[in-house]
Design an enzyme around this catalytic site. Structure first.
Site, PDB file in Angstrom:
ATOM      1  N   GLU A  38       9.514 -23.219 -39.006  1.00 34.94           N
ATOM      2  CA  GLU A  38       8.638 -23.954 -39.928  1.00 34.94           C
ATOM      3  C   GLU A  38       8.170 -23.027 -41.055  1.00 34.94           C
ATOM      4  O   GLU A  38       8.006 -23.469 -42.199  1.00 34.94           O
ATOM      5  CB  GLU A  38       7.418 -24.509 -39.181  1.00 34.94           C
ATOM      6  N   GLY A  96       3.691 -26.467 -34.486  1.00 30.13           N
ATOM      7  CA  GLY A  96       3.669 -27.923 -34.338  1.00 30.13           C
ATOM      8  C   GLY A  96       2.256 -28.454 -34.331  1.00 30.13           C
ATOM      9  O   GLY A  96       1.301 -27.708 -34.086  1.00 30.13           O
ATOM     10  N   HIS A 110       8.791 -32.499 -27.273  1.00 29.19           N
ATOM     11  CA  HIS A 110       8.276 -31.560 -28.273  1.00 29.19           C
ATOM     12  C   HIS A 110       8.748 -30.135 -27.951  1.00 29.19           C
ATOM     13  O   HIS A 110       8.883 -29.773 -26.779  1.00 29.19           O
ATOM     14  CB  HIS A 110       6.745 -31.567 -28.287  1.00 29.19           C
ATOM     15  N   ASN A 144       7.484 -21.703 -32.459  1.00 27.79           N
ATOM     16  CA  ASN A 144       7.253 -23.061 -32.940  1.00 27.79           C
ATOM     17  C   ASN A 144       5.871 -23.199 -33.587  1.00 27.79           C
ATOM     18  O   ASN A 144       4.894 -22.628 -33.125  1.00 27.79           O
ATOM     19  CB  ASN A 144       7.357 -24.039 -31.752  1.00 27.79           C
ATOM     20  N   TYR A 156      -0.179 -31.018 -32.497  1.00 30.30           N
ATOM     21  CA  TYR A 156      -0.346 -31.809 -31.279  1.00 30.30           C
ATOM     22  C   TYR A 156      -1.819 -32.142 -31.130  1.00 30.30           C
ATOM     23  O   TYR A 156      -2.668 -31.355 -31.552  1.00 30.30           O
ATOM     24  CB  TYR A 156       0.131 -31.004 -30.048  1.00 30.30           C
ATOM     25  N   ARG A 157      -2.100 -33.274 -30.506  1.00 36.81           N
ATOM     26  CA  ARG A 157      -3.517 -33.609 -30.353  1.00 36.81           C
ATOM     27  C   ARG A 157      -4.141 -32.693 -29.302  1.00 36.81           C
ATOM     28  O   ARG A 157      -3.504 -32.367 -28.289  1.00 36.81           O
ATOM     29  CB  ARG A 157      -3.682 -35.072 -29.998  1.00 36.81           C
ATOM     30  N   GLU A 182      -4.559 -43.339 -31.560  1.00 36.81           N
ATOM     31  CA  GLU A 182      -3.366 -42.639 -32.043  1.00 36.81           C
ATOM     32  C   GLU A 182      -2.805 -43.219 -33.338  1.00 36.81           C
ATOM     33  O   GLU A 182      -3.250 -44.261 -33.816  1.00 36.81           O
ATOM     34  CB  GLU A 182      -2.281 -42.693 -30.947  1.00 36.81           C
TER      35      GLU A 182
END
Lengths: 93, 471
Positions: free
Chosen positions: B223, B161, B181, B159, B163-164, B272
């Site tokens: 991805e 991705g 997620h 993956n 993310y914070r 956010e």
């Protein structure tokens, strides 16, 4: 040093600025809050930090755990073992 | 594509007047966030900002790289004035029918400098507090790469991705994997075995992989293969130093480490994409083992606040297209999806209606897609003749096609988005479906209602007028 957010005394210097003696950054080892010497006083001063964002022991004790910690395979197997050994499945337990 | 790295893309932006260099020294707080917000306020042609000197730090910082429709168009190789709807359908053309397999390089500039001891992230990245009550400094635009611990050789299940990530030490981070997620699936499997989860964090990438990293793909879709399809060429990867992870070769900085199993510590709050601060939670920790980077690396990061900010461009059309494709697979009448508001919290679908009630059925299908299930809260369905990206047209449909007693439905106790301040408890929400399509049989039709037909050659006239305006 006192953490401006959770008032813990377990806070210390994290780093001086990598160049130029411009600032220092501090860290609280209890709540992971970090702050810089050049930030406004209502970020640096525990008495002036906004009460809406202050962390208390009570708030910390109620905090969500994200994501939930998965049951380890070992624990899950032990649980299932007991389930069958004690004939709980027969009792619908 | 005529760019392979962040630096190539910054050159392209600069050639098109879409990059502003800030040469005066700036303070980490509050200058960086203030300037990023100001850039966004410039609208369709908002530029990227390159901060050449951040006080106390060594390296440069770039913000707002994706942060306007003009920059978004340049990323796709389109003219800067391309409309949102045209950018959506250009993406649709490239969205893979067949994916393109990546290639692996033996060496790349991201390996120029390798740090494996005395790691101090602050010596590499000019870190700053984004919003006043954030818990600390954040990485908000990195590509985070992990593999499925049970199927480590499954390339599609690797993956990428976004993310914070809060910086909680010189070599320590805290990350937010929400339970829906893909990375949370990897972490769950690792924690079941009580094993650390290897992670690579790529910062400062060419813009397509960052875009795909923010796209809600299916669990086993890659991805990197999608990025290859969007670029029209194999994506270039390189192996990480300390694990079998594949990382983008064009990155400025790669952080390598492990998510520690069964360990959580305090993270947040963070301002956010919802425009509000998240709560403070116990979240997983990452221990950093190595950093590799280009010489004089550029830190790329986001500013998030009340929409629109840069993140809204990063999750607008890719989220829309992903949901569109998933709907279209079983409901071919769907014409377009606009999921651009707060990461698809409000979604507008245009569709032709096969039968009475079809609009509502489309909305219910949307609520069962991987992204729609937690994120979508308010679903508006309009006719296929309504452009879902044109809010005036959507408002017309709502104004004239909706009889609230018949066309509005509330569904209680559904999955929700924990960061949505209205979700109660966090992670659960009700949903509302507003069916603003024109009734079709067997739904009764008002015999006296006739919509004015569109004038055929309006588009031709628009082109003519645009040309005359440019003269």
């Amino acid at each position: 040093m006192i953490c401006p957010r959770c008032d813990s005394k377990n806070a210390n210097l994290l780093i001086p600025s990598p160049v130029g003696n411009e600032w220092e950054m501090y860290i609280c080892n209890e709540c992971n809050f970090t702050w810089r010497s050049t930030e406004p006083e209502n970020i640096r001063n525990p008495k002036m930090y906004d009460s809406k964002f202050k962390l208390t022991k009570e708030k910390i004790s109620k905090m969500m755990v994200n994501p939930p910690i998965a049951t380890s395979r070992k624990q899950a197997l032990n649980k299932r073992g007991r389930f069958f050994q004690n004939n709980l499945w027969k009792e619908g337990g | 594509m005529n760019y392979h790295s962040l630096r190539d893309f910054l050159d392209l932006l600069e050639q098109n007047g879409q990059l502003v260099r800030i040469t005066d020294p700036v303070m980490p707080e509050p200058d960086i966030s203030a300037a990023a917000q100001a850039a966004i306020n410039c609208g369709h042609y908002a530029p990227a900002l390159l901060f050449e000197k951040v006080k106390g730090y060594v390296n440069r910082l770039v913000m707002n790289v994706h942060g306007s429709w003009a920059n978004h168009a340049l990323m796709l190789g389109l003219p800067m004035d391309t409309t949102i709807k045209d950018q959506f359908f250009e993406l649709d053309k490239r969205w893979p029918g067949k994916v393109i397999k990546p290639t692996w390089l033996k060496d790349a500039p991201c390996k120029e400098i390798k740090i494996t001891s005395n790691i101090n992230l602050f010596e590499v990245l000019p870190l700053y507090r984004s919003n006043k009550y954030d818990g600390g400094c954040y990485l908000s635009k990195a590509c985070v790469i992990t593999r499925d611990p049970e199927e480590p050789d499954h390339f599609g299940k690797q993956n990428v991705g976004t993310y914070r990530i809060q910086v909680t030490g010189k070599d320590r981070l805290n990350i937010q994997p929400l339970v829906f997620h893909d990375i949370a699936i990897h972490l769950r499997k690792a924690e079941e075995q009580n094993k650390p989860l290897p992670v690579a964090i790529a910062i400062g990438n060419e813009p397509i992989i960052t875009y795909m990293s923010s796209t809600p793909l299916e669990y086993d879709e890659s991805e990197y293969e999608y990025a290859g399809a969007l670029r029209g060429e194999p994506y270039q990867l390189i192996k990480a130093e300390t694990s079998d992870l594949d990382v983008p070769s064009g990155a400025e900085v790669i952080i390598e480490g492990e998510i520690l199993p069964r360990k959580r510590s305090i993270e947040g709050p963070y301002g956010e994409f919802t425009g509000g601060y998240s709560g403070t939670r116990f979240q997983p920790e990452i221990k950093i083992h190595a950093i590799t980077h280009r010489a004089n690396p550029i830190f790329e990061n986001l500013y998030l606040s009340i929409p629109w900010t840069e993140v809204d461009y990063l999750i607008a059309l890719n989220t829309s297209l992903s949901v569109y494709r998933q709907l279209k697979a079983s409901m071919p009448e769907v014409a377009a999806v606009n999921a651009m508001y707060v990461h698809g919290t409000v979604e507008i679908v245009s569709t032709k209606c096969r039968m009475g009630g079809y609009g509502k059925a489309v909305a219910m299908r949307l609520l069962s897609t991987p992204h729609g299930m937690p994120y979508a809260k308010i679903i508006i369905v309009v006719d296929e003749s309504v452009d879902p990206f044109n809010i005036n047209q959507v408002m017309w449909a709502l104004s004239t096609q909706v009889n609230p007693a018949k066309h509005i439905s509330i569904i209680h106790n559904c999955p929700g988005m924990p960061l949505d301040p209205s979700s109660d408890p966090p992670g659960m929400s009700s949903k509302v479906i507003i069916d603003a399509t024109t009734p079709v049989p067997p739904e009764p039709i008002n015999e006296d209602a006739h919509t004015i037909e569109l004038i055929e050659n309006t588009d031709e006239w628009m082109q003519k007028i645009k040309k005359l305006m440019r003269k």
